[in-house]
Design an enzyme around this catalytic site. Structure first.
Site, mmCIF file in Angstrom:
data_model
loop_
_atom_site.group_PDB
_atom_site.id
_atom_site.type_symbol
_atom_site.label_atom_id
_atom_site.label_comp_id
_atom_site.label_asym_id
_atom_site.label_seq_id
_atom_site.Cartn_x
_atom_site.Cartn_y
_atom_site.Cartn_z
ATOM 1 N N ASN A 35 4.510 -12.032 30.661
ATOM 2 C CA ASN A 35 5.206 -13.127 30.382
ATOM 3 C C ASN A 35 4.135 -12.933 28.260
ATOM 4 O O ASN A 35 4.994 -14.078 27.915
ATOM 5 C CB ASN A 35 4.688 -14.445 30.614
ATOM 6 C CG ASN A 35 3.159 -14.781 30.418
ATOM 7 O OD1 ASN A 35 2.862 -13.711 29.707
ATOM 8 N ND2 ASN A 35 2.491 -16.084 30.852
ATOM 9 N N ASP A 58 -29.399 7.385 28.477
ATOM 10 C CA ASP A 58 -30.473 8.569 28.457
ATOM 11 C C ASP A 58 -31.658 7.353 28.790
ATOM 12 O O ASP A 58 -32.791 8.302 28.749
ATOM 13 C CB ASP A 58 -30.456 9.551 26.760
ATOM 14 C CG ASP A 58 -30.667 8.895 25.940
ATOM 15 O OD1 ASP A 58 -30.433 7.700 25.773
ATOM 16 O OD2 ASP A 58 -31.303 9.761 24.944
ATOM 17 N N ASP A 90 -0.861 -10.532 31.617
ATOM 18 C CA ASP A 90 -0.734 -9.530 30.652
ATOM 19 C C ASP A 90 -1.047 -8.847 29.477
ATOM 20 O O ASP A 90 -2.450 -8.239 29.798
ATOM 21 C CB ASP A 90 0.679 -9.145 30.450
ATOM 22 C CG ASP A 90 1.574 -10.104 29.675
ATOM 23 O OD1 ASP A 90 1.096 -10.830 28.816
ATOM 24 O OD2 ASP A 90 2.307 -10.061 28.770
ATOM 25 N N GLU A 97 -20.007 -1.196 29.456
ATOM 26 C CA GLU A 97 -21.136 -2.702 30.089
ATOM 27 C C GLU A 97 -20.196 -4.184 29.689
ATOM 28 O O GLU A 97 -20.726 -4.310 30.398
ATOM 29 C CB GLU A 97 -22.448 -2.292 29.249
ATOM 30 C CG GLU A 97 -22.878 -1.239 28.882
ATOM 31 C CD GLU A 97 -21.969 -0.332 28.440
ATOM 32 O OE1 GLU A 97 -23.334 1.119 27.668
ATOM 33 O OE2 GLU A 97 -20.903 -0.145 27.044
ATOM 34 N N GLU A 113 -2.127 -19.338 23.553
ATOM 35 C CA GLU A 113 -2.837 -19.557 22.594
ATOM 36 C C GLU A 113 -1.146 -19.190 21.488
ATOM 37 O O GLU A 113 -0.920 -20.553 20.914
ATOM 38 C CB GLU A 113 -2.689 -17.795 21.976
ATOM 39 C CG GLU A 113 -4.389 -17.659 21.909
ATOM 40 C CD GLU A 113 -4.875 -17.557 23.121
ATOM 41 O OE1 GLU A 113 -4.114 -17.190 24.361
ATOM 42 O OE2 GLU A 113 -5.871 -16.919 23.398
ATOM 43 N N HIS A 147 -32.558 7.567 17.947
ATOM 44 C CA HIS A 147 -30.992 6.566 18.091
ATOM 45 C C HIS A 147 -30.827 5.747 18.698
ATOM 46 O O HIS A 147 -31.594 5.059 19.495
ATOM 47 C CB HIS A 147 -29.831 8.493 19.241
ATOM 48 C CG HIS A 147 -30.823 8.463 20.181
ATOM 49 N ND1 HIS A 147 -31.727 9.288 20.241
ATOM 50 C CD2 HIS A 147 -30.435 8.166 21.705
ATOM 51 C CE1 HIS A 147 -32.499 8.782 21.997
ATOM 52 N NE2 HIS A 147 -31.592 8.624 22.545
ATOM 53 N N HIS A 148 -29.436 4.759 18.692
ATOM 54 C CA HIS A 148 -29.379 3.361 19.677
ATOM 55 C C HIS A 148 -30.280 2.843 19.202
ATOM 56 O O HIS A 148 -30.024 1.387 19.370
ATOM 57 C CB HIS A 148 -29.473 3.318 21.060
ATOM 58 C CG HIS A 148 -28.884 4.059 21.909
ATOM 59 N ND1 HIS A 148 -27.899 5.805 20.864
ATOM 60 C CD2 HIS A 148 -29.621 4.829 23.431
ATOM 61 C CE1 HIS A 148 -27.155 5.980 21.832
ATOM 62 N NE2 HIS A 148 -28.088 5.751 23.434
ATOM 63 N N GLY A 182 3.071 -11.897 26.255
ATOM 64 C CA GLY A 182 1.506 -12.118 25.236
ATOM 65 C C GLY A 182 0.802 -12.987 25.536
ATOM 66 O O GLY A 182 0.944 -13.572 26.759
ATOM 67 N N GLY A 242 -14.380 -18.253 28.900
ATOM 68 C CA GLY A 242 -13.296 -18.209 28.233
ATOM 69 C C GLY A 242 -12.754 -17.441 28.086
ATOM 70 O O GLY A 242 -11.968 -16.940 26.513
#
Length: 573
Positions: free
Chosen positions: A479, A38, A452, A60, A485, A123-124, A481, A422
């Site tokens: 693959n 708004d 994925d 966003e 990591e 608001h916000h 996951g 990253g």
């Protein structure tokens, strides 16, 4: 009454919002990303009035990633959010753009100046009457800020912010209060284009630096050139290519510099990333007695875990605001002018050949019958054989970012990645922005490689691509996951697993039809070969989504090396 008198003195009154969007149009922006709220709605009415296209993103964060991808192709971008809730959702993307030198104009629709002055409980807000708290959050990830609280300053502030965004190649932050949108500014200023040029280097200082560079360059027995990301971000690729072609020196790129150099040149040798380098590259670079390093960003993932073995005593660094020759630094001397004069005065150099980059697939990976499973060692050189000149290639943090090091590009290919920041999921939004920029500049093919796990963070941005009639080719690497990591820590830990989606079903869910999209599931090398040899697929006449199945335990060699170094660095006491 005083305000009316001052307005009447304007030669060509223009509303603040119109002035802002016309300036953006002037510097090349055509698509404006963002989400309505708004506090920005009236301002958004000016987007189509000024010849711009409102993209409209699903959130966003994705809008910010998209603006990042758009800017890397078009040179600059704009994104509009609403106060508080909207702008904070964007900040991760803006921080990434700041760290990687990407110019984004972030426009925030805010409550009226009167509401802010009275500290109204709106608001916000945080409910404490503090309307500056969110702009303070953006201060450290913006190279300039423009708070358009006074119409008599607004035009000057807008011009300065857009100029700084372009010149410094980093995000800027502009607030547009609701009661300022339709205030009048001097439109006659628009007749004079913004000055986006840097002031030239002080000539005597520049000439001295050029002479020092040439002295060491002529004395070197086996010099090389190493090009990195800031050569792209600070727009010195013409000077870089002049240096590469005239010198004929062996030339390499860092991972973040992928796509900065014409890889079809005979003296292009591949990617240098310490232990993660292409075959033969590390030895050639590290044995050189002089490295002309252009626009370097020596981060961990850009150096395969800080495995560079280059002495500063053998390096000349060229940057956007200084040149460093060995251990002597010359601040305020921009690389553009220095490189031009070095090329002009170069003369004959000692040139020792380097390795030659190729898309040759290793012998053990060539056979179809031996192993039908799609491996990274097979995939990335094969992608290089399939790519076309002027393609735009986006790779996601993880396997794709490291795998693309093994791909030699045709001429004119642009590569987008987020090696330093990253943020996983970046590439999906960036693909939307890049594909829109490609549509605006001649329908270049836009190709995304995303894992994925990363895809699940920002998958809904594919709906924006469909709605905007964009035609990217999306390769989703399934693959199972978070591969990077897994290699850093917890290979079989449940926190590195993800939900298994029916990925191809998302395309019709997001509005895809047989007329505007097509999906594929590819599980073997032969199926991948058939797809790469399919002319209709290569023509990219609609959005195409390929679910590409790869083993959970497989990863590019460079990723394994970098992940190991990252794990060791994390474990230091």
């Amino acid at each position: 009454m005083a305000l009316d008198i001052r307005t009447s003195e304007l030669k060509e009154p223009v509303d603040v919002a119109e002035y802002l969007f016309r300036r953006l149009h002037e510097v090349g922006v055509r698509g404006v990303h963002g989400v309505p709220g708004d506090y920005n709605l009236v301002a958004l009415d000016y987007v189509p009035k000024t010849g711009l296209n409102w993209v409209g993103n699903v959130n966003e964060l994705n809008a910010g990633y998209a603006a990042d991808g758009y800017a890397r192709i078009k040179g600059i971008s704009a994104v509009v959010t609403t106060f508080g809730v909207g702008e904070l959702s964007l900040l991760n993307a803006i921080a990434g753009a700041y760290s990687e030198f990407v110019p984004i104009v972030h426009i925030v629709g805010t409550p009226s100046t009167l509401s802010q002055k009275d500290g109204m409980l709106l608001h916000h807000t945080l409910g404490n009457g503090n309307f500056e708290v969110f702009s303070e959050m953006s201060k450290n990830i913006s190279c300039a800020m423009a708070k358009l609280n006074d119409p008599h300053e607004a035009a000057t502030l807008i011009d300065n912010a857009i100029r700084e965004c372009w010149v410094q190649s980093r995000p800027v932050y502009i607030t547009l209060p609701t009661d300022m949108v339709q205030k009048k500014v001097e439109g006659e200023r628009l007749k004079k284009p913004l000055d986006l040029d840097h002031p030239p280097n002080q000539s005597e200082k520049e000439d001295y630096v050029v002479d020092v560079v040439l002295k060491y360059l002529h004395a070197a027995k086996n010099p090389v050139i190493l090009v990195d990301a800031c050569a792209q971000r600070h727009r010195v690729l013409d000077e870089v290519h002049a240096l590469i072609e005239k010198s004929n020196l062996p030339t390499f790129v860092a991972p973040m510099g992928k796509g900065a150099v014409d890889e079809t040149l005979p003296n292009y040798g591949g990617v240098y990333a310490g232990d993660g380098s292409n075959e033969g590259v590390r030895d050639r670079v590290e044995s050189s007695d002089l490295i002309l390093s252009i626009g370097a960003i020596k981060s961990d993932f850009n150096t395969a875990g800080f495995t560079y073995r280059i002495s500063q005593l053998s390096t000349i660094d060229f940057h956007s605001d200084y040149v460093r020759v060995k251990y002597s630094e010359y601040p305020g001397v921009r690389m553009q002018g220095v490189l031009k004069k070095v090329v002009a005065k170069m003369g004959k150099l000692n040139v020792q050949p380097g390795p030659t980059a190729s898309n040759n697939i290793a012998h053990e990976d060539k056979g179809m019958s031996n192993n039908e499973v799609i491996s990274h060692d097979w995939l990335w050189p094969r992608v290089g054989q399939w790519l076309q000149p002027d393609d735009i290639v986006i790779t996601e943090t993880g396997t794709a970012n490291f795998g693309i090091w093994e791909t030699k590009f045709p001429k004119g290919v642009s590569a987008l990645s987020q090696v330093l920041w990253g943020s996983i999921g970046y590439s999906v939004g960036a693909c939307q922005g890049a594909a829109l920029a490609a549509k605006e500049t001649g329908n270049r093919r836009t190709i995304l490689f995303v894992g994925d796990g990363s895809f699940e963070l920002t998958a809904q941005e594919v709906s924006t691509m469909i709605r905007q009639g964009l035609k990217p080719i999306i390769f989703l690497i399934n693959n199972e996951g978070y591969t990077i990591e897994r290699y850093i820590h917890g290979f079989d830990a449940p926190y590195n697993d993800i939900a298994q989606w029916n990925y191809t079903d998302l395309i019709p869910t997001f509005g895809g039809t047989p007329d505007n999209s097509k999906t594929y599931r590819v599980k073997t090398k032969q199926e991948a070969e058939d797809l790469f040899n399919d002319g209709e697929f290569a023509a990219a006449g609609k959005l195409q989504f390929v679910e590409l199945f790869m083993p959970k335990e497989d990863a590019p060699k460079a990723l394994k090396l970098t992940a190991k170094a990252s794990a060791e660095n994390n474990a230091k006491q």
